[in-house]
Design an enzyme around this catalytic site. Structure first.
Site, short mmCIF file in Angstrom:
data_model
loop_
_atom_site.label_atom_id
_atom_site.label_comp_id
_atom_site.label_asym_id
_atom_site.label_seq_id
_atom_site.Cartn_x
_atom_site.Cartn_y
_atom_site.Cartn_z
N TYR A 139 29.87 26.59 54.92
CA TYR A 139 31.15 26.58 54.22
C TYR A 139 32.05 25.48 54.79
CZ TYR A 139 35.54 28.34 52.22
OH TYR A 139 36.72 28.47 51.53
N GLY A 140 32.21 25.47 56.11
CA GLY A 140 33.10 24.49 56.72
C GLY A 140 32.65 23.06 56.50
#
Length: 235
Positions: free
Chosen positions: A159-160
């Protein structure tokens, strides 16, 4: 809420069938825009759009899978044949894999890249050139402070990383277009949605506020920025 500049008439929102996307569709329609609510699932998306339309809002549904460039181009073709010009593009569709790097598998990473990065790439490549040609446009990429790299390790891993890449895409697209097309990223915060969970501290209304604000920016508004609560934040 201030109304949109007279040149911004139609908005397309990806992942518009729930959460921040749905709230963004409703608020933009209440601000007087014609809204194209898109979703991958036609049954869900159509039902939600029809619900908004029954409230007297100008909302239409279009099926769109952001991971499939052909699907994005087909949607654009249908809109063009209907005489619909997309003035504001809200790239809201996203996935939130929570694995740490050491437990992250390739399939999960590829899915995150396909949705969170390539989804916005496909829509920007499809809709932004027409904005440039017409001399008006707004692009809002729904990102996250979890993707920020200033004093922060992007996390959770997939996600990051993909939100950091989405921020980079925001800067690249912003640099490629004239000032009449505004391109920005937004961190809506930790929001009470299916993705954020019921314990998240931020309401969906507050989460959508800066998204809507960026979609309705006046002609002298900012571009190439990353915003939370209508304030610029570090990349």
């Amino acid at each position: 809420m201030s109304h949109a500049p007279h040149t911004i008439r139609t908005a397309l929102v990806t992942g518009g069938n729930r959460g921040i996307g749905l709230e963004t569709c409703a608020r933009l329609a209440r601000a007087g825009l014609d809204v194209v609510l898109t979703a991958r699932d036609p049954a869900r998306g159509r039902a939600v759009a029809e619900g908004l339309a029954r409230q007297g809002l100008s909302v239409r549904f279009e099926q769109l899978d952001v991971t499939d460039g052909d699907s994005v181009r087909a949607c654009a073709g249908r809109l063009a044949r209907a005489g619909v010009e997309v003035d504001a593009l809200v790239n809201n569709a996203g996935v939130y894999p929570t694995e740490s790097f050491l437990s992250l598998d390739e399939e999960t990473m590829r899915r995150a890249v396909d949705v969170n990065l390539m989804g916005a790439f496909h829509t920007c490549r499809t809709f932004v050139p027409d904005m440039v040609r017409r001399g008006r446009g707004r692009v809002v990429n729904v990102s996250s402070g979890l993707g920020a790299m200033t004093d922060n390790v992007p996390s959770p891993a997939a996600y990051g990383i993909t939100k950091a890449a989405l921020n980079a895409l925001t800067l690249v697209v912003s640099a490629a277009v004239p000032p009449s097309v505004k391109v920005n990223a937004v961190c809506p915060g930790w929001v009470r949605t299916d993705m954020g969970g019921s314990w998240a501290p931020t309401s969906v209304e507050k989460g959508a506020d800066t998204v809507v604000w960026l979609a309705l920016l006046p002609d002298d508004g900012p571009s190439g920025g990353f915003f939370r609560e209508r304030r610029r934040i570090p990349w």
